[in-house]
Design an enzyme around this catalytic site. Sequence first.
Site, short mmCIF file in Angstrom:
data_model
loop_
_atom_site.label_atom_id
_atom_site.label_comp_id
_atom_site.label_asym_id
_atom_site.label_seq_id
_atom_site.Cartn_x
_atom_site.Cartn_y
_atom_site.Cartn_z
N SER A 430 0.81 -1.22 0.00
CA SER A 430 0.00 0.00 0.00
C SER A 430 0.84 1.26 0.00
CB SER A 430 -0.93 0.01 1.22
OG SER A 430 -0.18 -0.09 2.41
N HIS A 451 -2.26 -3.47 -5.72
CA HIS A 451 -2.72 -3.05 -4.40
C HIS A 451 -4.22 -3.31 -4.26
CE1 HIS A 451 -3.58 0.49 -1.46
NE2 HIS A 451 -3.55 -0.67 -0.83
N GLU A 463 -5.37 -1.07 -7.51
CA GLU A 463 -4.36 -0.22 -8.14
C GLU A 463 -3.27 -1.11 -8.73
OE1 GLU A 463 -3.74 3.98 -5.96
OE2 GLU A 463 -3.44 2.27 -4.63
N ASN A 501 -3.76 6.24 -1.47
CA ASN A 501 -3.22 6.61 -0.15
C ASN A 501 -2.54 7.97 -0.17
OD1 ASN A 501 -4.12 4.52 1.48
ND2 ASN A 501 -2.41 3.19 0.93
#
Length: 724
Positions: A430, A451, A463, A501
């Site tokens: 992540s 991800h 992702e 993120n």
Amino acid sequence: MLYQGSALSVTTDGDGIATLTFDREGESVNTLSSRVIGELEEAVGAIEAAPNLTGLILASAKSAFIVGADITEFHGLFAKGEDYLVEMNQTVHALFNRLEDLPFPSVSAINGLALGGGFEITLTTDFRVMAEKAEVGLPETRLGILPGWGGCVRLPRLVGADNAIEWIAGGTQNKAAEALRIGAVDAVLPAEELLEAARDILKRAARGELDHQARRAMKTGPLGLNGVEQMMAFETAKGYVAGKAGRHYPAPVEAVKVVQKGAGESRERAQAIEAKAFAKLALTDVCYNLVGLFLNDQQVKKKAGAYEKQAPELNQAAVLGAGIMGGGIAYQSASKGVPILMKDIREEAIQLGLKEARKLFVKQVERGKLDTATMAERLTGIRPTLSYGDFGTVDLVVEAVVENPDVKTAVLGEVEAAVGEGAILASNTSTISISRLAKALKRPERFCGMHFFNPVHRMPLVEVIRGEHTGDEAVAATVAYARRMGKTPIVVNDCPGFLVNRVLFPYFGGFERLLAQGADYEHVDKVMEGFGWPMGPAYLLDVVGLDTARHAAEVLAEGFPDRMAQQDGSVVARLVDDGRLGQKNSRGFYRYEEDRKGKPRKVRDEEARALVAESVQDTRELDDETIIAHLMVPLCLETVRCLEDGIVGTPAEADTALIYGIGFPPFRGGALRYIDAMGLEAFVALADRLAEEHGALYRPTERLREMAAGGERFYPATGDSAAR
């Protein structure tokens, strides 16, 4: 041949039965675009003028029947205003009524998906036969509108108000057995038998064995409910639907009201009520944004499809690291028919992963999605192992071990030596740089990030991260695998935090600043949930895990120190130092207790509140708009930066990722649509005011200033004037 157009044709047979076949030229599916509606009017005119016809069949030459109206036209059509939309719908009503009023019986042969306008046109016919694997429904409320071509009028009269409200307000896609059960269709058959069954129905109707006129009378007259029955049906439904939809989504409740208002009216009067309500909803921000979300989703799927065409064959997958995440990945892969090896170094971890996968399969059985035999078969698609012995035939490996660069580097080196040279490696990280992890690999071109978001079985986004040396084949294979797993993959370039993120943590940074100013985090959570987020920032941090959030914040602070450097007295750090990890140990901003279903329920924690109070630096009054701005501005600005930096390719991909990855309120369309709705000039001015006090996290980019000064937008302005 009675009629031939580019989207439909009308033929006749020796029995005088006409078949109107939809087959939109150059398209994989049928939609009811403006041009198709124009051709339909010509075709209906040809049918009306033809002598000696005894019946009509509506059919499709494609695998789907008609998937609905052409949504790509919506923003442009809706921009023309309320009067235009009412007139447009009334024109379609008049055309559909001509189909319904033909002087002979009619039947629809629903061979595949019939949604929205595609289902509404089948409701004009006297009978409907449906293929066993076909599905029907009226999903318009999911786009912020309601069925506008007779769905709110005909379906309640056909299946009853309760059933119709459930379908319309829920926007559901319904299987053949359910459609037959409630009376939406008359027969369910194998697809190859549909046309013959349709002809048989028409012949029986012509002989008087089936009363098609009674069917018409039922659909064209008032709904058969007295005043008391209406009150019970509709008032109860409105309360239930409002509770399910929430206050940000007006269409489901409005649809119930339209059915109610039209219940005692004739067909034409009820249709006028429907047309007016459709037009009003079509001009709302919610509709504009939900239609935009649909269009973004189609664009994302198209890009993923292009990658998929370049992907090598995938027959065997593997996941490294069992436990909850590994078990979730294994479940998702096996449930979609891709066999997977699940490796760990500890037997207890393997058992935990199998337990997680088994639990998810059992839930599918309990919900009626699977039978026990299918569950058992799919469970065998997960093969646990403690060694790399069977990895020689694996096509793609997902590394999902602990979020530690040294551990990941070691594991990736091991597995690279165990797999064939053609295998693709993907890391479910992540935060850790893909380019950094690739340095220890001999074949970095066959390595990328993959991800997943937790919980894997629920979160639609994956992702796919392209590192500095990642090759096109690795990206294509990983995108294809994500699609096979039923996920929406979005390809992004490598940077700290990648896309989602990297965008989320400035939001948390804004939250820390609010707490430092004395904001009550429970109130902030309520404000942001009222704004449309599924959970406020404090609750979300607890769910993510406060230790996980602290680690990710440190990674991002290292990558972007100018704006993401940790503030002195970080509340998250203080809570972690007190042993509070969030939901995972039942102590975070909130305390967690099990509810009756065994799920964690948050309750106020006075000890946590006291710890947070120790970080307050300056108590001040903060109204709800100020709270929203403190959180949304940095999130939106970081999305802009990701677009400008080339981390994500398009506004559509950026907004889709935020909605699917972190629950950005769908009715607001995404961060970039949110800026467009506010206006870039107003957004930049707001950001500048906040930046004066809070610094770089709130400072607009120079390119954004240029866009604001030039009146630019992230999305085309088509339809915008009508939606504001």
